[in-house]
Design an enzyme around this catalytic site. Structure first.
Site, short mmCIF file in Angstrom:
data_model
loop_
_atom_site.label_atom_id
_atom_site.label_comp_id
_atom_site.label_asym_id
_atom_site.label_seq_id
_atom_site.Cartn_x
_atom_site.Cartn_y
_atom_site.Cartn_z
N GLY A 180 0.76 -1.24 0.00
CA GLY A 180 0.00 0.00 0.00
C GLY A 180 0.79 1.28 0.00
O GLY A 180 0.20 2.36 -0.17
N ARG A 232 -5.95 2.96 -15.67
CA ARG A 232 -6.00 3.71 -14.40
C ARG A 232 -6.68 5.08 -14.52
O ARG A 232 -7.50 5.43 -13.68
CB ARG A 232 -4.60 3.86 -13.79
CG ARG A 232 -3.92 2.49 -13.51
CD ARG A 232 -2.71 2.62 -12.62
NE ARG A 232 -3.08 2.95 -11.26
CZ ARG A 232 -3.00 4.14 -10.74
NH1 ARG A 232 -2.50 5.15 -11.46
NH2 ARG A 232 -3.41 4.37 -9.52
N CYS A 237 -13.59 2.89 -28.34
CA CYS A 237 -14.92 3.49 -28.50
C CYS A 237 -15.62 3.68 -27.16
O CYS A 237 -16.62 3.02 -26.87
CB CYS A 237 -15.77 2.60 -29.40
SG CYS A 237 -15.14 2.64 -31.05
N GLU A 238 -15.08 4.53 -26.33
CA GLU A 238 -15.68 4.86 -25.04
C GLU A 238 -15.27 6.29 -24.72
O GLU A 238 -14.11 6.66 -24.93
CB GLU A 238 -15.10 4.00 -23.90
CG GLU A 238 -15.27 2.52 -24.05
CD GLU A 238 -16.50 1.97 -23.35
OE1 GLU A 238 -17.14 2.71 -22.57
OE2 GLU A 238 -16.83 0.81 -23.62
N TYR A 291 0.23 -1.85 -12.16
CA TYR A 291 -1.18 -1.90 -12.56
C TYR A 291 -1.38 -1.27 -13.94
O TYR A 291 -2.41 -0.66 -14.20
CB TYR A 291 -2.07 -1.23 -11.49
CG TYR A 291 -1.80 -1.78 -10.10
CD1 TYR A 291 -2.21 -3.07 -9.78
CD2 TYR A 291 -1.12 -1.04 -9.14
CE1 TYR A 291 -1.94 -3.61 -8.52
CE2 TYR A 291 -0.85 -1.57 -7.88
CZ TYR A 291 -1.27 -2.84 -7.59
OH TYR A 291 -1.00 -3.38 -6.35
N PRO A 303 4.77 -5.14 -0.74
CA PRO A 303 4.80 -3.95 -1.58
C PRO A 303 4.65 -4.31 -3.06
O PRO A 303 5.19 -5.30 -3.52
CB PRO A 303 6.20 -3.37 -1.32
CG PRO A 303 7.04 -4.56 -1.01
CD PRO A 303 6.13 -5.53 -0.28
N GLY A 304 3.91 -3.51 -3.78
CA GLY A 304 3.78 -3.69 -5.22
C GLY A 304 4.17 -2.40 -5.92
O GLY A 304 5.26 -2.23 -6.45
N ARG A 305 3.26 -1.43 -5.82
CA ARG A 305 3.42 -0.16 -6.53
C ARG A 305 4.76 0.54 -6.24
O ARG A 305 5.39 1.07 -7.14
CB ARG A 305 2.27 0.76 -6.14
CG ARG A 305 2.15 2.01 -6.97
CD ARG A 305 1.11 2.96 -6.37
NE ARG A 305 -0.11 2.33 -5.99
CZ ARG A 305 -1.22 2.30 -6.72
NH1 ARG A 305 -1.23 2.89 -7.90
NH2 ARG A 305 -2.30 1.71 -6.28
N TYR A 341 -9.98 5.13 -12.23
CA TYR A 341 -9.84 5.83 -10.94
C TYR A 341 -9.70 7.34 -11.12
O TYR A 341 -9.48 8.05 -10.14
CB TYR A 341 -8.60 5.36 -10.18
CG TYR A 341 -8.39 3.87 -10.14
CD1 TYR A 341 -9.26 3.04 -9.44
CD2 TYR A 341 -7.29 3.29 -10.77
CE1 TYR A 341 -9.05 1.67 -9.39
CE2 TYR A 341 -7.08 1.92 -10.72
CZ TYR A 341 -7.95 1.12 -10.03
OH TYR A 341 -7.73 -0.22 -9.99
N1 LLP Z 1 -1.38 -7.00 -0.65
C1 LLP Z 1 -2.69 -7.15 -0.92
C2 LLP Z 1 -3.47 -8.13 -0.16
C3 LLP Z 1 -3.29 -6.38 -1.91
O1 LLP Z 1 -4.58 -6.53 -2.18
C4 LLP Z 1 -2.50 -5.43 -2.64
C5 LLP Z 1 -3.10 -4.61 -3.70
C6 LLP Z 1 -1.13 -5.34 -2.33
C7 LLP Z 1 -0.62 -6.13 -1.32
C8 LLP Z 1 -0.21 -4.40 -3.04
O2 LLP Z 1 -0.55 -3.06 -2.85
P1 LLP Z 1 0.44 -1.90 -3.36
O3 LLP Z 1 1.71 -1.97 -2.56
O4 LLP Z 1 0.71 -2.11 -4.80
O5 LLP Z 1 -0.32 -0.67 -3.11
N2 LLP Z 1 -5.34 -1.39 -9.48
C9 LLP Z 1 -5.18 -0.38 -8.45
C10 LLP Z 1 -4.50 -0.94 -7.22
C11 LLP Z 1 -5.19 -2.14 -6.63
C12 LLP Z 1 -4.46 -2.72 -5.46
C13 LLP Z 1 -5.00 -4.05 -5.09
N3 LLP Z 1 -4.33 -4.67 -4.00
C14 LLP Z 1 -4.45 0.81 -9.04
O6 LLP Z 1 -4.11 0.79 -10.23
O7 LLP Z 1 -4.23 1.80 -8.35
#
Ligand code: LLP
Length: 419
Positions: free
Chosen positions: A239, A312, A343-344, A372, A274-276, A316
């Site tokens: 997050g 995105r 076409c949107e 993402y 961590p992802g993003r 969002y």
């Molecule tokens: N752990 C869990 C259980 C999650 O559901 C998620 C993201 C993460 C970790 C990783 O979160 P991050 O560090 O990336 O914030 N598609 C959306 C984001 C959806 C996130 C879903 N869950 C976007 O493009 O902003």
């Protein structure tokens, strides 16, 4: 910090001009920087060097095999949400002992695969799921390691679509139900509760919700321990936000300074997902201007990338900076909508954006598209998905080739009676 900078008036990824990549693979295409990815991983991981921890990279952010292999080589585990992500993580060489599986809707098959490959744990989101995991584990003659995913009811103050830790959200078990769930779990012979998990949302730019949620979880851990639980893992989810325009999210080191003291004296391993923050600013989407068009009261820049390539902004209202690949000194600025060919009306990459004036044929870079971006891409309007390129120094590697029309109809058949 990322490795997309102008050199001699032209945007480059590390030492490679973006225009060279566009020439080689065409547009649109995703471009990722190896140096940025490695640095982001190492900075995040290093910030927690004083506490026993596992970084379980969130595969959903960017699941290309090459990126996953890179993470594996850096020592990362994986946070997965599906059997498909499990398949990718294992194929890329991420050790099962560092894989955690979240999600409210795991199927029996997915649970079976997770147990068969002996991943670290499943993060359980309901009592119904707990019972199914117990049944599947019993069939396999195993005990399933699980963590209870707790919904701490904390507002992450982010976009509602990416908030997950509020009472009204579908995720996790409410803190007041946790003890009952734990008791249920201990009554099930094939379940071993080894941890607690929480993830309150994505793109958080403030540290307070992380700290508040963790404190709530730790109170609960104490209660569970008093009832005989042996909680060995505390998973705080992902997050951490990034800078898309002018956000100032906490740095990994500031995040660690806030989190580490809370868990240092517990005899548990800290897990983070961590992802993003690892991949977001390590990637861009390169697109070419097809046309410019003066509408009644708007100017449109029509590019070859659409919402199916990067959803995105449409989904969002997310902001992504758009830079011209070639700098134009003293260019006139114009306020435009940057739109795609889909076409949107919601097919836009930017709305009412003041940008240096561009013309047909110009290359543009949609910044901060590493997370993402490709993973949420679709074939809507029968548009082949675009290639992904990994740059390392002055070299480029195509890590996913552009789909062909044949790929669009793969698996489709016309039944006999229509032939
Ligand atoms: N752990 C869990 C259980 C999650 O559901 C998620 C993201 C993460 C970790 C990783 O979160 P991050 O560090 O990336 O914030 N598609 C959306 C984001 C959806 C996130 C879903 N869950 C976007 O493009 O902003």
């Amino acid at each position: 910090m990322h490795d997309f900078e102008y050199r001699h008036g032209e945007l480059a990824c590390e030492n490679l001009p973006i225009s060279r990549i566009a020439k080689e693979v065409g547009t649109p295409c995703y471009v990722y920087s190896y140096a940025t990815l490695v640095r982001h991983y190492q900075v995040f991981d290093g910030a927690f060097q004083n506490v026993p921890h596992i970084v379980a990279y969130a595969v959903k952010a960017n699941s290309n095999l090459a990126i996953l292999r890179l993470m594996a080589r850096e020592g990362s585990g994986a946070d997965i949400v599906s059997g498909g992500e499990l398949y990718r993580a294992l194929k890329a060489g991420i050790p099962p002992s560092k894989i955690v599986f979240a999600g409210v809707g795991k199927s029996r098959e997915e649970i079976r695969d997770a147990l068969a490959t002996d991943i670290l744990m499943l993060n359980v989101e309901s009592s119904a799921e707990l019972r199914v995991i117990d049944e599947v584990a019993a069939e396999m003659g195993r005990r399933a390691r699980v963590a209870l995913r707790i919904n701490p009811d904390i507002d992450p103050k982010t976009h509602p679509y990416i908030s997950t830790g509020l009472k009204k959200s579908k995720f996790g078990i409410s803190a007041d139900r946790a003890l009952d769930e734990y008791k249920l779990a201990t009554s099930l012979r094939h379940i071993d509760v080894v941890g607690v998990h929480k993830h309150i949302g994505s793109q958080l730019t403030d540290i307070a919700p992380f700290v508040d949620a963790l404190k709530k979880i730790l109170v609960l851990v104490e209660t569970l321990q008093r009832h005989g639980a042996n909680i060995r893992y505390i998973n705080i989810g992902g997050g951490l936000g990034i800078t898309y325009s002018d956000e100032v999210p906490p740095l990994p080191h500031e995040f660690a300074v806030a989190i580490s003291p809370l868990v240092r004296d517990l005899k548990s391993v800290l897990i983070m997902e961590p992802g993003r923050v690892i991949v977001g600013n390590a990637g861009i989407l390169v697109t070419r201007v097809l046309y410019t068009k003066a509408g009644e009261d708007k100017h449109f820049v029509i590019v070859d990338a659409g919402m199916n390539d990067l959803i995105r902004p449409s989904l969002y209202g997310a902001y992504h900076e758009i830079r011209p690949v070639y700098e134009v000194p003293n260019a006139k600025t114009r306020t435009v909508d940057v739109v795609g060919p889909v076409c949107e009306s919601s097919d836009f990459l930017a709305k009412d954006r003041a940008m240096p004036e561009v013309k047909a044929g110009d290359l543009l870079a949609v910044m901060s598209a590493g997370a993402y971006g490709f993973t949420m891409a679709s074939n809507y309007n029968s548009r082949p998905r675009v290639p992904e390129v990994l740059v390392k120094g002055g070299e480029m590697h195509v890590i996913r080739s552009r789909e062909e029309y044949g790929d669009l109809v793969r698996g489709e058949t016309i039944p006999e009676f229509l032939r």
